[in-house]
Structures are given as structure tokens and as C-alpha cells.
Design a protein around this motif. Structure first.
Motif, mmCIF file in Angstrom:
data_model
loop_
_atom_site.group_PDB
_atom_site.id
_atom_site.type_symbol
_atom_site.label_atom_id
_atom_site.label_comp_id
_atom_site.label_asym_id
_atom_site.label_seq_id
_atom_site.Cartn_x
_atom_site.Cartn_y
_atom_site.Cartn_z
ATOM 1 N N LYS A 13 43.955 27.355 28.967
ATOM 2 C CA LYS A 13 43.783 26.044 29.583
ATOM 3 C C LYS A 13 43.894 26.074 31.103
ATOM 4 C CE LYS A 13 46.319 22.143 29.025
ATOM 5 N NZ LYS A 13 46.957 21.009 28.369
ATOM 6 N N TYR A 14 43.184 27.017 31.700
ATOM 7 C CA TYR A 14 43.047 26.984 33.151
ATOM 8 C C TYR A 14 42.175 25.770 33.469
ATOM 9 C CZ TYR A 14 44.699 31.811 33.032
ATOM 10 O OH TYR A 14 45.444 32.936 32.827
ATOM 11 N N THR A 15 42.459 25.078 34.526
ATOM 12 C CA THR A 15 41.742 23.830 34.810
ATOM 13 C C THR A 15 40.915 23.898 36.088
ATOM 14 O OG1 THR A 15 43.739 22.935 35.838
ATOM 15 C CG2 THR A 15 43.374 22.400 33.507
ATOM 16 N N ASP A 16 40.580 25.080 36.533
ATOM 17 C CA ASP A 16 39.755 25.249 37.723
ATOM 18 C C ASP A 16 38.426 24.494 37.580
ATOM 19 O OD1 ASP A 16 41.523 27.509 37.074
ATOM 20 O OD2 ASP A 16 40.859 28.350 38.978
ATOM 21 N N CYS A 17 37.913 24.456 36.374
ATOM 22 C CA CYS A 17 36.609 23.841 36.086
ATOM 23 C C CYS A 17 36.586 22.337 36.354
ATOM 24 C CB CYS A 17 36.217 24.106 34.640
ATOM 25 S SG CYS A 17 37.498 23.642 33.442
ATOM 26 N N VAL A 18 37.683 21.667 36.141
ATOM 27 C CA VAL A 18 37.674 20.199 36.273
ATOM 28 C C VAL A 18 37.543 19.756 37.718
ATOM 29 C CG1 VAL A 18 38.975 19.898 34.130
ATOM 30 C CG2 VAL A 18 40.185 19.863 36.302
ATOM 31 N N ASP A 19 38.001 20.573 38.651
ATOM 32 C CA ASP A 19 37.905 20.222 40.069
ATOM 33 C C ASP A 19 36.458 20.130 40.553
ATOM 34 O OD1 ASP A 19 40.504 19.769 40.841
ATOM 35 O OD2 ASP A 19 40.843 21.785 41.610
ATOM 36 N N LEU A 75 36.440 16.826 19.405
ATOM 37 C CA LEU A 75 37.693 16.696 20.132
ATOM 38 C C LEU A 75 37.567 15.862 21.403
ATOM 39 C CD1 LEU A 75 39.131 20.287 19.628
ATOM 40 C CD2 LEU A 75 39.713 18.188 18.382
ATOM 41 N N SER A 76 36.388 15.829 21.995
ATOM 42 C CA SER A 76 36.231 15.014 23.208
ATOM 43 C C SER A 76 36.310 13.529 22.890
ATOM 44 C CB SER A 76 34.916 15.340 23.920
ATOM 45 O OG SER A 76 33.800 14.934 23.165
ATOM 46 N N HIS A 77 36.112 13.183 21.620
ATOM 47 C CA HIS A 77 36.215 11.791 21.202
ATOM 48 C C HIS A 77 37.484 11.512 20.396
ATOM 49 C CE1 HIS A 77 31.709 12.220 21.671
ATOM 50 N NE2 HIS A 77 32.091 11.420 22.641
ATOM 51 N N ALA A 78 38.338 12.518 20.273
ATOM 52 C CA ALA A 78 39.573 12.375 19.498
ATOM 53 C C ALA A 78 40.594 11.531 20.264
ATOM 54 C CB ALA A 78 40.170 13.749 19.196
ATOM 55 N N ALA A 79 41.345 10.800 19.513
ATOM 56 C CA ALA A 79 42.429 10.016 20.120
ATOM 57 C C ALA A 79 43.393 10.956 20.825
ATOM 58 C CB ALA A 79 43.153 9.213 19.040
ATOM 59 N N GLY A 80 43.763 10.612 22.014
ATOM 60 C CA GLY A 80 44.719 11.413 22.752
ATOM 61 C C GLY A 80 44.107 12.451 23.672
ATOM 62 N N TRP A 81 42.834 12.800 23.488
ATOM 63 C CA TRP A 81 42.177 13.763 24.368
ATOM 64 C C TRP A 81 41.555 12.975 25.509
ATOM 65 C CZ3 TRP A 81 40.870 19.225 23.226
ATOM 66 C CH2 TRP A 81 41.679 19.751 22.205
ATOM 67 N N LYS A 82 42.281 12.899 26.599
ATOM 68 C CA LYS A 82 41.898 12.063 27.740
ATOM 69 C C LYS A 82 41.137 12.877 28.788
ATOM 70 C CE LYS A 82 44.560 8.473 26.529
ATOM 71 N NZ LYS A 82 44.073 7.781 25.430
ATOM 72 N N SER A 83 40.429 12.154 29.631
ATOM 73 C CA SER A 83 39.713 12.764 30.745
ATOM 74 C C SER A 83 40.695 13.455 31.683
ATOM 75 C CB SER A 83 38.941 11.675 31.496
ATOM 76 O OG SER A 83 38.269 12.228 32.592
ATOM 77 N N ILE A 84 40.304 14.621 32.151
ATOM 78 C CA ILE A 84 41.093 15.338 33.153
ATOM 79 C C ILE A 84 40.176 15.585 34.345
ATOM 80 C CG2 ILE A 84 40.681 17.516 31.914
ATOM 81 C CD1 ILE A 84 43.255 18.595 33.230
ATOM 82 N N THR A 85 40.633 15.211 35.526
ATOM 83 C CA THR A 85 39.790 15.295 36.712
ATOM 84 C C THR A 85 40.405 16.112 37.844
ATOM 85 O OG1 THR A 85 40.704 13.227 37.574
ATOM 86 C CG2 THR A 85 38.709 13.066 36.217
ATOM 87 N N LYS A 86 41.636 16.513 37.696
ATOM 88 C CA LYS A 86 42.326 17.285 38.732
ATOM 89 C C LYS A 86 42.940 18.544 38.125
ATOM 90 C CE LYS A 86 42.284 14.117 42.127
ATOM 91 N NZ LYS A 86 40.938 13.948 42.560
ATOM 92 N N ARG A 87 42.875 19.601 38.874
ATOM 93 C CA ARG A 87 43.458 20.867 38.433
ATOM 94 C C ARG A 87 44.956 20.716 38.223
ATOM 95 N NH1 ARG A 87 42.479 26.154 41.949
ATOM 96 N NH2 ARG A 87 40.396 25.337 41.674
ATOM 97 N N LYS A 88 45.445 21.364 37.166
ATOM 98 C CA LYS A 88 46.871 21.412 36.861
ATOM 99 C C LYS A 88 47.266 22.879 36.750
ATOM 100 C CE LYS A 88 47.032 17.268 33.933
ATOM 101 N NZ LYS A 88 47.370 16.791 32.585
ATOM 102 N N PRO A 89 48.544 23.169 36.856
ATOM 103 C CA PRO A 89 48.971 24.555 36.645
ATOM 104 C C PRO A 89 48.660 24.995 35.208
ATOM 105 C CG PRO A 89 50.737 23.249 37.635
ATOM 106 C CD PRO A 89 49.652 22.290 37.234
#
Length: 109
Positions: A13-19, A75-89
């Protein structure tokens, strides 16, 4: 056409892609990201940002990862799977998991 996050992302779950995503199509689960195919505009800017090479254009998804096309949609439409728009550790043990295969059983929905 859309892009798909595959097994390599599980427990990394690296989040480099969301940035770099211009349309905020990534959704975050407990230990994986997915791409909402209804939001993805097929720009491909996320592909080179993923340090574990988990993102593919739908037509390029490896044969052993085809199930992830449907899984990203589900999973993109599953309850609890929210949009992520900023990189996290990344998770503290991400580097231990990045080269492992057969991780589908590790996926937390």
C-alpha cells in the motif's frame, strides 16, 4: 479502458500513485489500494509512480492477475473504501511484503 491495481499492492500500500492522479480515482482499503474504473480516465500517470509495479492498463494485466479487474470494481464501490488523494506513509512492514507473491489471502476487505 481503465487501470487496475494488482496483487503486488496487498500489504504494501505505497501511495505514491495517488499524488499524481488527476481525477482522484484511487480508493483505500485496510491493506491495499484499488482504482475506481468509473473515475479512471486512462491517463497512465500512476503506473511509473508505483514502486512495486502493481498498476497496469486493463489490457496489460498479466493473465494470473485478471481477477483483479473485477476486484478493483467491486472494492472501489465497497462500503468503507474511501477516496484517497494524498500520499500517506507506507505500512511499517511494506518492504518485507513488496516482493512476495500469492498474497490474495492477505487481502482485508
Amino acid at each position: 479502458m481503465t487501470h487496475v491495481v494488482t496483487e503486488s499492492c496487498i500489504r504494501c500500500k505505497y501511495t505514491d500513485c495517488v499524488d499524481v492522479c488527476p481525477v482522484d480515482c484511487f480508493r483505500e482499503g485496510p491493506n491495499m489500494l484499488v482504482i475506481d474504473p468509473d473515475e479512471c480516465i486512462d491517463c497512465a500517470v500512476c503506473i511509473p509512480e508505483c514502486p512495486v509495479n502493481a498498476i497496469y492498463a486493463e489490457e496489460d494485466v498479466p493473465a494470473d492477475q485478471i481477477a483483479f479487474i473485477k476486484l478493483n470494481t467491486e472494492l472501489s464501490h465497497a462500503a468503507g473504501w474511501k477516496s484517497i488523494t494524498k500520499r500517506k506513509p507506507a505500512p511499517p512492514d511494506a518492504d518485507e511484503w513488496k516482493d512476495k507473491t500469492g498474497k490474495l489471502s492477505e487481502l482485508i476487505r
